[in-house]
Design a protein around this motif. Structure first.
Motif: not given
Length: 144
Positions: A35-53
């Motif tokens: 969380x950076x400040x009151x109004x911003x969140x970063x959710x970090x995800x590691x996906x099982x299959x990145x095909x197409x990403x």
């Protein structure tokens, strides 16, 4: 831009985005949340299959209501400082090399996150109950 990132971003809300990630790319791991400040969140995800990403790591930026602002893709989990150095290179507290973004998509909720970091940034905390977070933005002052 990546079509796959655009499709995820256009879900516009975090719950729908997480459902779309699971449906399209399989399971995911929540690697971190910042969380950076009151109004911003970063959710970090590691996906099982990145095909197409562009890469196997997604950073989903949301507002305080879970509205998706931005989806970024990386080869590996960036450090918080590197991510914010990419976003706001003019902020001296975000040092080191900026994160290497492989793909990015923004939504109608997006605005320049650097606007949240200044000393005059909007806050719902009264001045006597807030403290500046490293890099900028406000957090609730700790008692004591």
């Amino acid at each position: 831009m990546s079509r796959s990132l655009d499709e995820l971003a256009q879900t516009l809300v975090l719950g729908a985005l997480l459902h779309a990630v699971r449906k399209t790319y399989g399971d995911f791991e929540i690697a971190d949340h910042w969380q950076q400040g009151e109004f911003h969140h970063d959710l970090v995800l590691r996906v099982a299959s990145s095909k197409g990403l562009p890469g196997p790591v997604l950073v989903v930026a949301t507002n305080c209501n879970g509205g998706v602002k931005e989806v970024l893709s990386f080869a590996e989990v960036p450090s918080r400082e590197a991510l914010w150095h990419f976003r706001c290179p003019q902020v001296p507290e975000f040092t080191g090399p900026p994160a290497k973004v492989l793909g990015r998509s923004t939504t109608m909720h997006w605005f320049d996150p650097c606007d949240l970091l200044g000393p005059d940034a909007r806050s719902e905390y009264r001045a006597e109950f807030r403290a500046r977070q490293p890099g900028g933005g406000w957090v609730c002052r700790k008692a004591g």
